[in-house]
Design an enzyme around this catalytic site. Sequence first.
Site, mmCIF file in Angstrom:
data_model
loop_
_atom_site.group_PDB
_atom_site.id
_atom_site.type_symbol
_atom_site.label_atom_id
_atom_site.label_comp_id
_atom_site.label_asym_id
_atom_site.label_seq_id
_atom_site.Cartn_x
_atom_site.Cartn_y
_atom_site.Cartn_z
ATOM 1 C CG HIS A 1 -2.037 -1.000 1.122
ATOM 2 N ND1 HIS A 1 -1.802 -2.361 1.141
ATOM 3 C CD2 HIS A 1 -3.390 -0.853 1.020
ATOM 4 C CE1 HIS A 1 -2.953 -3.003 1.044
ATOM 5 N NE2 HIS A 1 -3.931 -2.113 0.971
ATOM 6 C CG HIS B 1 2.779 -3.663 5.981
ATOM 7 N ND1 HIS B 1 3.328 -4.649 5.204
ATOM 8 C CD2 HIS B 1 1.586 -3.353 5.411
ATOM 9 C CE1 HIS B 1 2.512 -4.933 4.208
ATOM 10 N NE2 HIS B 1 1.442 -4.169 4.312
#
Length: 288
Positions: free
Chosen positions: A202, A244
């Site tokens: 992303h 993440h």
Amino acid sequence: MPSANNVRSRARERNSVLSRPEFMSLNQPLRGGSGPPENRCGPKRAPQTKHQAIQKSEEPTDGGSKDRRESTKMPEEDCMQLNPSFKGIAMNSLLAIDICLSKRMGVCASTSSSWGGCRSMVALLALTGHGITWIIGTIVCLTRSNTLAGQEVLVNLLLALILDVMTVAGVQRLVKRRGPWEMTPGFLDCVAMDVYSFPAAHASRAAMVSKFLLSHLVLAVPLRILLVLWAFLVGISRVLLGKHHLTDMVCGFALGMFHFSLMETVWLSSNTCQTLISISTLSWSPFY
């Protein structure tokens, strides 16, 4: 002096004792014959001289040499393990700090987290940077675009998005780093092959798209600031969701900028884009 009768009686008692069942094995002869011990043991070996004994002791065997080589190697390996290099210590320390900070920032990792009530809003923000969302949106805009310049920009953007998805998926498959929190990837993540943590897909996509739009669209200053802020928030949203690490996000931003630079280098012209559009719509003819 004992008499002869006493001696005979003692001998008779000794024989009676040895004839008992528990002492019968003592009366049996030794196995292997009753010969002298020298014959039973075989021929005597010739005595070795002092010089021969010294030579035999000095001759090393293969096993002994291997053991000595291993003994000389083991202390060095132990020293390398007990005294790691400064580079290794620094890398391990940075990774430990990265994991610790990423876990602390995962405040929306679950509904029971400290910011669990905002999880749906953060997930919606992260969805705006998903690869499937941008690919579908770009295709829809391309079908409705009527200008050659707009179609040129959209075709190059579509190729950049496909390049970003494939590159990030390949790197993730090679590194196979897990996120700070154990989570099963969602349906859209599996479709976009965004399964592992490093690098952040992303963040890479948001950085590439924002730079692409800033370079090829004429936008007002507030819109440009909002676009940069959106890219940063998309990257940080995945850290808040526990997907993440911080280093994954930073490397994702860097990878997105690299994808933008690569697409600028291989930018497709308007004629090439029109040819690709004609092939995709099955209206292309090689004779015209």
